[in-house]
Design a protein around this motif. Structure first.
Motif, PDB file in Angstrom:
ATOM      1  N   UNK A 190       0.829  -1.208   0.000  1.00 48.38           N
ATOM      2  CA  UNK A 190       0.000   0.000   0.000  1.00 48.38           C
ATOM      3  C   UNK A 190       0.858   1.250   0.000  1.00 48.38           C
ATOM      4  N   UNK A 191       1.941   1.240   0.768  1.00 47.84           N
ATOM      5  CA  UNK A 191       2.845   2.391   0.782  1.00 47.84           C
ATOM      6  C   UNK A 191       3.402   2.655  -0.613  1.00 47.84           C
ATOM      7  N   UNK A 192       3.546   1.599  -1.403  1.00 48.20           N
ATOM      8  CA  UNK A 192       4.150   1.727  -2.730  1.00 48.20           C
ATOM      9  C   UNK A 192       3.139   1.992  -3.831  1.00 48.20           C
ATOM     10  N   UNK A 193       1.847   1.902  -3.530  1.00 55.91           N
ATOM     11  CA  UNK A 193       0.827   2.102  -4.554  1.00 55.91           C
ATOM     12  C   UNK A 193      -0.106   3.272  -4.264  1.00 55.91           C
ATOM     13  N   UNK A 194      -0.401   3.508  -2.999  1.00 62.85           N
ATOM     14  CA  UNK A 194      -1.342   4.581  -2.653  1.00 62.85           C
ATOM     15  C   UNK A 194      -1.023   5.151  -1.268  1.00 62.85           C
ATOM     16  N   UNK A 195       0.179   5.705  -1.083  1.00 59.30           N
ATOM     17  CA  UNK A 195       0.580   6.162   0.255  1.00 59.30           C
ATOM     18  C   UNK A 195      -0.286   7.287   0.803  1.00 59.30           C
ATOM     19  N   UNK A 196      -0.888   8.090  -0.072  1.00 61.11           N
ATOM     20  CA  UNK A 196      -1.711   9.210   0.402  1.00 61.11           C
ATOM     21  C   UNK A 196      -2.956   8.738   1.132  1.00 61.11           C
TER      22      UNK A 196
END
Length: 206
Positions: free
Chosen positions: A121-127
């Motif tokens: 998730x940090x690498x795909x949609x961190x916002x």
């Protein structure tokens, strides 16, 4: 192929030569991504020091699992192959193939799956990340230090993977990786796995 001129091995000197020598000792060759990142050898050394600090704190198995998930989220075939090779020293090939194809159904513990979801998730949609992401790890027994280290491991992978992709570095296939493992490591991110890691955003209402 990168348009940047990387230092050939027979022209390397100083820090660059030391970096190349270290890869030859540990890997048997100098990967293209090492040559690219060594265009600033001081930055390369600083990054390696950061990785060493994270890995020694988090533990090799956890570090490599988070790294593999983060690299998959980024779409970094370079790092998937390189770290797939490294993981053969701690995992059997069949287990690694299962993890590479779908870590949710590879026999990993709930805690390991959760930390890989976090790195993905940090690498795909961190916002979209909130306290609930860290809380899930805490509920599974991770300490705050471990949660920080998982975050740092995934974030560090984003740094080098995105740099290597942006520079158009040639893809090296390490020796000792079977065709089946290579196919598993290079396969695109399963959509179901992505949905599990990053739930769809609510459209809300009036």
């Amino acid at each position: 192929m990168t348009i940047l001129r990387m230092t050939p091995e027979n022209e390397a000197s100083g820090l660059t030569a030391a970096i190349y020598d270290d890869d030859r000792r540990s890997l048997g060759y100098v990967p293209s991504h090492t040559k690219a990142m060594s265009l600033n050898p001081e930055a390369y050394i600083a990054f390696e020091s950061l990785i060493s600090a994270i890995r020694s704190s988090l533990g090799l198995r956890r570090y490599e699992l988070v790294t593999l998930a983060a690299a998959q989220g980024i779409g970094s075939t370079h790092c998937r192959l390189a770290h797939g090779k490294k993981m053969l020293s701690i995992l059997g090939e069949n287990e690694l193939i299962a993890i590479a194809r779908d870590f949710h159904n590879a026999g990993l513990s709930e805690a390991e799956v959760a930390m890989m979801d976090y790195g993905l998730k940090l690498s795909t949609d961190p916002a979209s990340m909130t306290d609930s992401d860290a809380q899930k790890l805490r509920d599974l027994g991770f300490s705050d230090r471990e949660i920080a280290d998982i975050t740092f491991a995934a974030a560090a992978r984003n740094y080098i993977s995105r740099a290597v992709l942006a520079m158009g570095v040639d893809l090296d296939v390490p020796e000792g990786i079977s065709d089946e493992l290579q196919d598993a490591l290079l396969a695109p991110l399963p959509q179901m796995q992505l949905k599990l890691a990053v739930p769809p955003k609510s459209s809300g209402g009036n």
